[in-house]
Design a protein around this motif. Structure first.
Motif, PDB file in Angstrom:
ATOM      1  N   LYS A 239       3.702   8.983 -11.480  1.00 63.14           N
ATOM      2  CA  LYS A 239       3.042   8.654 -10.202  1.00 63.14           C
ATOM      3  C   LYS A 239       4.076   8.238  -9.157  1.00 63.14           C
ATOM      4  CE  LYS A 239      -1.254   8.943 -11.791  1.00 63.14           C
ATOM      5  NZ  LYS A 239      -1.024   9.047 -13.237  1.00 63.14           N
ATOM      6  N   LYS A 240       3.742   8.487  -7.880  1.00 67.70           N
ATOM      7  CA  LYS A 240       4.606   8.071  -6.786  1.00 67.70           C
ATOM      8  C   LYS A 240       4.348   6.624  -6.399  1.00 67.70           C
ATOM      9  CE  LYS A 240       5.691  12.428  -4.458  1.00 67.70           C
ATOM     10  NZ  LYS A 240       5.668  13.158  -3.154  1.00 67.70           N
ATOM     11  N   LEU A 241       5.420   5.918  -6.100  1.00 67.95           N
ATOM     12  CA  LEU A 241       5.295   4.548  -5.623  1.00 67.95           C
ATOM     13  C   LEU A 241       4.941   4.584  -4.140  1.00 67.95           C
ATOM     14  CD1 LEU A 241       5.671   1.487  -6.240  1.00 67.95           C
ATOM     15  CD2 LEU A 241       8.031   1.749  -5.465  1.00 67.95           C
ATOM     16  N   SER A 242       3.813   4.005  -3.786  1.00 67.51           N
ATOM     17  CA  SER A 242       3.367   4.012  -2.393  1.00 67.51           C
ATOM     18  C   SER A 242       4.027   2.904  -1.578  1.00 67.51           C
ATOM     19  CB  SER A 242       1.841   3.858  -2.326  1.00 67.51           C
ATOM     20  OG  SER A 242       1.203   4.893  -3.036  1.00 67.51           O
TER      21      SER A 242
ATOM     22  N   HIS B 221       2.353  -0.702  -5.784  1.00 57.55           N
ATOM     23  CA  HIS B 221       1.185   0.136  -5.532  1.00 57.55           C
ATOM     24  C   HIS B 221       1.555   1.598  -5.755  1.00 57.55           C
ATOM     25  CE1 HIS B 221      -0.965  -3.235  -3.468  1.00 57.55           C
ATOM     26  NE2 HIS B 221       0.282  -3.628  -3.270  1.00 57.55           N
ATOM     27  N   PHE B 222       0.831   2.261  -6.638  1.00 58.50           N
ATOM     28  CA  PHE B 222       1.117   3.647  -6.975  1.00 58.50           C
ATOM     29  C   PHE B 222      -0.005   4.566  -6.509  1.00 58.50           C
ATOM     30  CE2 PHE B 222       3.853   1.358  -9.841  1.00 58.50           C
ATOM     31  CZ  PHE B 222       4.972   2.157  -9.951  1.00 58.50           C
ATOM     32  N   ALA B 223       0.340   5.828  -6.278  1.00 57.24           N
ATOM     33  CA  ALA B 223      -0.660   6.843  -5.973  1.00 57.24           C
ATOM     34  C   ALA B 223      -1.650   6.906  -7.130  1.00 57.24           C
ATOM     35  CB  ALA B 223       0.014   8.196  -5.771  1.00 57.24           C
ATOM     36  N   GLY B 224      -2.926   7.050  -6.791  1.00 58.31           N
ATOM     37  CA  GLY B 224      -3.946   6.993  -7.824  1.00 58.31           C
ATOM     38  C   GLY B 224      -4.577   5.624  -7.920  1.00 58.31           C
ATOM     39  N   GLU B 225      -4.153   4.730  -7.026  1.00 63.84           N
ATOM     40  CA  GLU B 225      -4.750   3.408  -6.843  1.00 63.84           C
ATOM     41  C   GLU B 225      -4.417   2.391  -7.919  1.00 63.84           C
ATOM     42  OE1 GLU B 225      -8.913   3.858  -6.137  1.00 63.84           O
ATOM     43  OE2 GLU B 225      -8.619   4.842  -4.201  1.00 63.84           O
ATOM     44  N   HIS B 226      -3.495   2.695  -8.812  1.00 55.83           N
ATOM     45  CA  HIS B 226      -3.057   1.692  -9.783  1.00 55.83           C
ATOM     46  C   HIS B 226      -2.049   0.744  -9.130  1.00 55.83           C
ATOM     47  CE1 HIS B 226      -5.107   2.987 -13.341  1.00 55.83           C
ATOM     48  NE2 HIS B 226      -4.605   4.219 -13.276  1.00 55.83           N
ATOM     49  N   VAL B 227      -2.097  -0.524  -9.544  1.00 54.22           N
ATOM     50  CA  VAL B 227      -1.166  -1.535  -9.071  1.00 54.22           C
ATOM     51  C   VAL B 227      -0.578  -2.243 -10.281  1.00 54.22           C
ATOM     52  CG1 VAL B 227      -0.891  -3.676  -7.748  1.00 54.22           C
ATOM     53  CG2 VAL B 227      -2.482  -1.907  -6.952  1.00 54.22           C
TER      54      VAL B 227
ATOM     55  N   SER C 281      10.608  -1.608  -1.471  1.00 52.41           N
ATOM     56  CA  SER C 281       9.881  -0.580  -0.712  1.00 52.41           C
ATOM     57  C   SER C 281      10.846   0.369  -0.024  1.00 52.41           C
ATOM     58  CB  SER C 281       8.963  -1.237   0.322  1.00 52.41           C
ATOM     59  OG  SER C 281       7.810  -1.771  -0.275  1.00 52.41           O
ATOM     60  N   ARG C 282      11.863  -0.189   0.610  1.00 44.00           N
ATOM     61  CA  ARG C 282      12.828   0.673   1.312  1.00 44.00           C
ATOM     62  C   ARG C 282      13.569   1.596   0.351  1.00 44.00           C
ATOM     63  NH1 ARG C 282      13.967  -4.116   4.454  1.00 44.00           N
ATOM     64  NH2 ARG C 282      15.798  -4.566   3.188  1.00 44.00           N
ATOM     65  N   ARG C 283      13.889   1.099  -0.825  1.00 41.01           N
ATOM     66  CA  ARG C 283      14.711   1.878  -1.756  1.00 41.01           C
ATOM     67  C   ARG C 283      13.916   2.893  -2.566  1.00 41.01           C
ATOM     68  NH1 ARG C 283      19.654  -1.665  -4.174  1.00 41.01           N
ATOM     69  NH2 ARG C 283      19.999   0.362  -5.142  1.00 41.01           N
ATOM     70  N   PHE C 284      12.651   2.573  -2.887  1.00 40.48           N
ATOM     71  CA  PHE C 284      11.940   3.413  -3.845  1.00 40.48           C
ATOM     72  C   PHE C 284      10.601   3.977  -3.371  1.00 40.48           C
ATOM     73  CE2 PHE C 284      14.433   0.293  -6.387  1.00 40.48           C
ATOM     74  CZ  PHE C 284      15.372   1.196  -6.881  1.00 40.48           C
ATOM     75  N   LYS C 285      10.154   3.600  -2.180  1.00 39.54           N
ATOM     76  CA  LYS C 285       8.886   4.121  -1.667  1.00 39.54           C
ATOM     77  C   LYS C 285       8.909   5.651  -1.613  1.00 39.54           C
ATOM     78  CE  LYS C 285       5.879   3.831   2.396  1.00 39.54           C
ATOM     79  NZ  LYS C 285       5.695   3.172   3.716  1.00 39.54           N
TER      80      LYS C 285
END
Length: 258
Positions: free
Chosen positions: A48-51, A63-69, A15-19
């Motif tokens: 898509k952006k990684l949330s 968790h990605f933008a657009g609600e895909h996991v 999360s810290r590296r790629f959010k």
């Protein structure tokens, strides 16, 4: 196999590296492990952006933008390897995420078992760190199995594997061969405290050691689980025996209830 503490730290680091970064490409090397197909996963996630990245039981959840996991189970030998810009993929890569800016990570598995699943189903059993004391107490009261088997059953609670089951039981002073429903209420409360305490301490220790590096599973903090550990911190001789096909490490300091 990566267990709850390692996976929690991996999720924090990822999360810290790629959010907030855009996933430019999923480079697939072992397509057969993707659920559904690798082409469907690529279509859903690329661009898509990684949330955020979280942990659910023994899986990582991207968790990605657009609600895909994307759920990722590293299985027995899977590892995460950070990738610098234009880096060559490591040997035994199953797939790799390449983000905007050029960095990313690879999922490496010599057994090729690591499994990515798009939009995985929500599991019914509680996460080991989220379950309540009453659930745990009621669960043990119903089970006539050895307590270590109960702790490791992902259909009952998620996240604990062979290594941390041994550590939790040693901390609580309960033999892994104890039958779950024979353990006195007072000791069940002790076991529940040990479960939470051992896992939370391991997360803290591993996070401090790893910092922002994906360096793999850490077993340096184990008290009894490990073939090279001869004595517990309190001097008990560490013994080993198979339970359900897995090696259990324990000492005679742990009380047997049967």
């Amino acid at each position: 196999m990566a267990e709850l503490p390692d996976l929690t730290v991996f999720a924090q680091i990822l999360s810290r590296r790629f959010k907030g970064k855009t996933l430019k490409e999923i480079e697939v090397k072992v397509a057969k492990k993707f659920k559904p197909s690798s082409s469907e996963v690529k279509s859903a996630l690329e661009g898509k952006k990684l949330s955020t990245v979280s942990r659910e039981g023994k899986t990582l959840q991207f968790h990605f933008a657009g609600e895909h996991v994307l759920g990722l189970h590293l299985m027995l030998r899977g590892e995460l390897k950070a990738l610098e810009k234009n880096a060559t993929l490591p040997k035994h890569t199953v797939f790799a995420f390449h983000f905007s800016g050029g960095e990313g990570f690879a999922v490496v598995d010599i057994l090729k078992q690591a499994t990515p699943t798009l939009n995985p189903e929500t599991q019914k059993s509680p996460d080991a760190l989220e379950m309540g004391a009453s659930y745990f107490t009621d669960l043990l009261a119903k089970k006539k199995k050895m307590v270590k088997e109960v702790l490791m059953d992902q259909k009952l609670m998620r996240g604990i594997g062979n290594s941390y089951a041994d550590e939790i039981l040693w901390d609580a002073g309960i033999s892994p061969f104890s039958i779950a429903n024979t353990i006195p209420d007072k000791e069940v409360k002790t076991l529940f405290r040990s479960l939470k305490g051992v896992l939370e301490k391991a997360i803290s220790d591993i996070a401090a050691e790893n910092e922002d590096e994906l360096v793999g599973e850490l077993r340096d903090f184990m008290k009894v689980h490990g073939s090279k550990i001869e004595k517990s911190p309190t001097g008990g001789k560490v013994k080993s025996e198979k339970i359900g096909g897995r090696t259990a490490y324990y000492t005679d300091e742990q009380k047997l209830y049967s």
